[in-house]
Design an enzyme around this catalytic site. Structure first.
Site, short mmCIF file in Angstrom:
data_model
loop_
_atom_site.label_atom_id
_atom_site.label_comp_id
_atom_site.label_asym_id
_atom_site.label_seq_id
_atom_site.Cartn_x
_atom_site.Cartn_y
_atom_site.Cartn_z
CD GLU A 84 -2.79 1.12 2.51
OE1 GLU A 84 -2.97 0.06 3.13
OE2 GLU A 84 -3.33 2.19 2.84
CE LYS A 280 -5.55 -1.55 5.99
NZ LYS A 280 -4.79 -0.63 5.13
CG HIS A 393 -3.88 7.23 0.42
ND1 HIS A 393 -3.11 6.20 0.91
CD2 HIS A 393 -4.67 6.71 -0.54
CE1 HIS A 393 -3.44 5.09 0.28
NE2 HIS A 393 -4.38 5.37 -0.60
C1 MEV Z 1 -5.27 3.08 5.62
O1 MEV Z 1 -4.51 2.00 5.19
C2 MEV Z 1 -5.26 3.17 7.14
C3 MEV Z 1 -6.15 4.26 7.71
O2 MEV Z 1 -7.49 4.12 7.24
C4 MEV Z 1 -6.09 4.13 9.22
C5 MEV Z 1 -7.07 5.00 9.96
O3 MEV Z 1 -8.11 5.37 9.40
O4 MEV Z 1 -6.79 5.25 11.15
C6 MEV Z 1 -5.68 5.62 7.28
#
Ligand code: MEV
Length: 438
Positions: A84, A280, A393
């Site tokens: 990712e 996650k 992101h």
């Molecule tokens: C993305 O891989 C992980 C997030 O969704 C974690 C979160 O929302 O705390 C950015």
């Protein structure tokens, strides 16, 4: 393309034959075979073929570094393997932020692993526990050939305990066995011991003169380690005084930032659907270190998520505290990681990852992985309560979208420049590339 033909005896075929057989299901078999073969390793293919089964190629993932992690006053350039985009950047950003604020602190709380023999026995629990003293030496004797080496390294079997589970299933009992596996993850060691112990237990019931039928019958259902290890626990934390958050976001004061941050953590505790995403983000970091160092990330995930709901409700694995103007943010998580045995010594890059980390023992690796997990979560929550997650992101994801469109070097540079000031989405990038090309 799917097929309705059974591939009988598939495992007996050579790698070339396997490739050829499965390539019948694709549109361009020759191209497929060529691409698959292009990922074969010139010198070390045999190692990869032996790691798993029915291999036809290798699946590459990016191997990145999150530099300058200050953990317990040591600096680590942490290897991370992950598919990712923006995870390594998030870990690196967090490492940089905390470097000048004392870094990450970490401590291993406990290292107990467990496994169980699950059995059905038509007798009373009180009758069972009376025999523990008699059984223990037999368990130890029958596992001696497995435990000898582990004991030399300071580990072994540490305890046995019968558990009454008849409130769940009629006549269901467990023999709970505790282990110390030092620097190995210990799955094979634990399972081998448990299978020997199960035989001792079964034979004991058959032959014990004190028992009549049906107490002589013991059905061993299974003997297997538990991937839930609440007593193999590590805690990492960061702390600093509130003034350090003054410039976190141009629209927020330090107090506003902390207020929003606290609410974000409370929401993860209140609502499992947010809790799962929050956690996650922790596993983004931990799994990437686990994969880089040849550790079992499925076991790590199962452990963490089970721990997250140990009180009957799924919760955040992190804890927020704000007291006397000091922000403290911590992650407590059960982590089973090894630095010897298994893939850690087989996979050439797992060995290199451990080398990069200064060949840590398992306890140190637990501390590093937990700190990276906390770093990733801190970065994610920080972005969520300020600019939002997509800003960073999508910046990282832009290159993936450009690669999807197979852009030339010229197109890539032009697009990167353009999207410094424009909103990135799959559609906006696609439209931009189409416009460039027309
Ligand atoms: C993305 O891989 C992980 C997030 O969704 C974690 C979160 O929302 O705390 C950015």
């Amino acid at each position: 393309m799917v097929t309705n033909k059974i591939a009988a005896g598939f495992s007996k075929l050579t790698k070339e034959e396997k490739l050829k057989l499965v390539s019948r299901n694709v549109r361009k078999p020759e191209e497929f075979i060529m691409e698959m073969k292009s990922f074969w390793h010139k010198e070390k293919q045999k190692i990869f073929d032996d790691i798993s089964e029915n291999t036809i190629s290798n699946y590459w993932l990016p191997f990145g570094i999150a530099p300058n992690f200050l953990i317990n006053n040591n600096i680590y350039h942490v290897p991370m393997v992950i598919e990712e985009s923006s995870v390594v950047a998030a870990a690196s950003g967090s490492a940089k932020f905390w470097f000048s604020r004392g870094g990450f602190n970490s401590r291993v709380i406990s290292t107990k692993k467990t496994g169980k023999v699950h059995f059905i026995w038509e007798g009373k629990f009180n009758n069972l526990i009376r025999y523990m003293d008699k059984l223990k030496p037999a368990f130890r004797e029958k596992t001696r050939h497995i435990t000898r080496n582990m004991e030399k390294r300071g580990g072994g079997i540490t305890d046995f305990e019968f558990v009454d589970m008849t409130h769940e299933i009629d006549n269901y009992y467990q023999l709970n066995v505790s282990f110390e596996t030092v620097d190995s993850m210990g799955a094979n060691f634990i399972n081998s011991c448990l299978e020997e112990i199960a035989l001792v237990l079964r034979d004991f019931f058959c032959s014990c003169q004190d028992f009549e039928l049906p107490e002589r019958n013991c059905s061993i259902i299974m003997a297997i380690l538990s991937n839930y290890t609440p007593d193999c626990l590590v805690e990492s934390w960061v702390e600093c005084e509130i003034g350090q958050f003054n410039k976190m976001d141009k629209n927020l004061t330090a107090h506003d930032f902390i207020w929003k941050f606290e609410n974000a953590v409370q929401i993860a505790n209140a609502d499992p659907s947010r809790g799962a995403t929050h956690n996650k983000g922790i596993f983004n970091g931990i799994d990437a270190v686990a994969i880089a160092t040849g550790n079992d990330f499925r076991a790590i995930e199962a452990n963490g998520h089970t721990y997250a709901c140990m009180n009957g409700k799924y919760k955040s694995l992190t804890e927020f505290k704000f007291d006397k103007d000091i922000f403290r943010y911590s992650l407590k998580i059960p982590l089973v990681m090894g630095t010897v045995g298994g893939l850690t010594s087989l996979h050439p890059l797992a060995r290199r990852s451990l080398e990069l980390l200064g060949n840590p023992d398992a306890r140190k690796l637990m501390q590093i992985a937990a700190s990276v997990g906390l770093a990733n979560n801190f970065s994610a929550v920080k972005s969520l309560v300020t600019k939002g997650i997509q800003f960073g992101h999508m910046k990282m994801h832009l290159l993936n979208i450009l690669n999807y469109h197979q852009v030339s070097e010229n197109e890539r540079q032009t697009a990167i420049e353009h999207f410094k000031t424009h909103k990135i989405s799959f559609n906006s990038v696609s439209e931009y590339i189409n416009r460039l090309r027309s």
